[in-house]
Design an enzyme around this catalytic site. Structure first.
Site, PDB file in Angstrom:
ATOM      1  N   LYS A 267       0.862  -1.192   0.000  1.00 13.26           N
ATOM      2  CA  LYS A 267       0.000   0.000   0.000  1.00 13.26           C
ATOM      3  C   LYS A 267       0.894   1.236   0.000  1.00 13.26           C
ATOM      4  O   LYS A 267       1.806   1.355   0.821  1.00 13.26           O
ATOM      5  CB  LYS A 267      -0.868   0.031   1.261  1.00 13.26           C
ATOM      6  CG  LYS A 267      -2.047  -0.912   1.217  1.00 13.26           C
ATOM      7  CD  LYS A 267      -2.770  -0.931   2.551  1.00 13.26           C
ATOM      8  CE  LYS A 267      -3.648   0.284   2.764  1.00 13.26           C
ATOM      9  NZ  LYS A 267      -4.304   0.229   4.097  1.00 13.26           N
TER      10      LYS A 267
HETATM   11  O1  G3P Z   1      -7.429   1.107   5.458  1.00  8.06           O
HETATM   12  C1  G3P Z   1      -7.547   2.503   5.725  1.00  8.06           C
HETATM   13  C2  G3P Z   1      -8.289   2.692   6.960  1.00  8.06           C
HETATM   14  O2  G3P Z   1      -7.677   1.919   7.990  1.00  8.06           O
HETATM   15  C3  G3P Z   1      -8.490   4.078   7.438  1.00  8.06           C
HETATM   16  O3  G3P Z   1      -9.581   3.940   8.276  1.00  8.06           O
HETATM   17  O4  G3P Z   1     -10.995   4.249  10.212  1.00  8.06           O
HETATM   18  O5  G3P Z   1      -8.637   5.120  10.232  1.00  8.06           O
HETATM   19  O6  G3P Z   1     -10.374   6.216   8.814  1.00  8.06           O
HETATM   20  P1  G3P Z   1      -9.902   4.957   9.448  1.00  8.06           P
END
Ligand code: G3P
Length: 218
Positions: free
Chosen positions: A86
């Site tokens: 990623k």
């Molecule tokens: O995979 C990306 C994700 O983990 C971001 O999520 O919940 O931190 O906005 P969040």
């Protein structure tokens, strides 16, 4: 639909993989920090649970294109087959995606907030692009609409890159994203359980048991 688990919690990963149809795991540096383990240790533990058939998305932390490319090699060395590196869609990130794609790496453009970021990552060779739905909603932008636009643009352009929607905080965001053509979703363990929960389902099961148990002597 491809369902992935967005987590570094190995107990939860094992539980969700045991119960649900899962295609892979996504991690990022914050998820690794939350797990409180060294990246290599965590990835080795996750691989021991999921094997090598499922995808594992592991994020590079470096900032320059050259460093990202070096890091991608190290990540793949210990993460094994079916690993997607990623890479955040910065200027250096796009350069790294472009060069790593030429070398045959599997890649996910991440931290995506606009359709053009996704398009550049896709044209550079990303296999997946990951728009952050809830973080978009949190800045009064419609995350689902952005994901839909990205999906439409990629498909209109005839690109194979898939949208891997990420950053969900509720089931409605997941449902609406799926309704708008996105076919890969990465979801936290808690939200998998919420997607399935309905009191009428539980009531129906209790009713079937109460009515049928006497006659099911099998
Ligand atoms: O995979 C990306 C994700 O983990 C971001 O999520 O919940 O931190 O906005 P969040």
């Amino acid at each position: 639909m491809k369902y992935l688990i967005d987590s570094g919690d190995t107990e939860q990963i094992a539980r969700i993989c045991d119960y649900y149809p899962i295609d892979g795991i996504t991690t990022n540096p914050s998820i690794v920090a939350k797990a409180g383990k060294d990246l290599k240790t965590l990835i080795t533990e996750i691989r021991a649970i999921i094997g090598h058939e499922k995808m594992l998305h592991v994020q590079a932390l470096s900032e320059t294109a050259d460093d990202i490319m070096e890091e991608a090699k190290r990540i793949c060395d210990f993460s094994g087959e079916n690993t997607y590196v990623k890479i955040p869609v910065t200027v250096d990130g796009i350069k790294a995606i472009k060069n790593l794609h030429k070398k045959g790496y599997k890649l996910t453009g991440t931290a995506i907030f606009t359709p053009q970021q996704a398009m550049l990552a896709a044209c550079a060779g990303a296999d997946f692009v990951a728009p952050y739905i809830n973080r978009l909603d949190n800045i009064s932008t419609n995350g689902i609409e952005i994901a839909e636009n990205i999906h439409k643009m990629l498909s209109d352009a005839g690109l194979d890159t898939e949208v891997l929607a990420a950053s969900f905080s509720n089931v409605e965001q997941i449902h609406m994203t799926a309704m708008h053509g996105v076919t890969a979703l990465t979801i936290s363990p808690a939200l998998f359980d919420k997607m399935l929960y309905h009191p009428l389902t539980i009531n129906a099961v209790h009713e079937f048991i109460a009515n049928g148990s006497k006659y099911y002597n099998i």
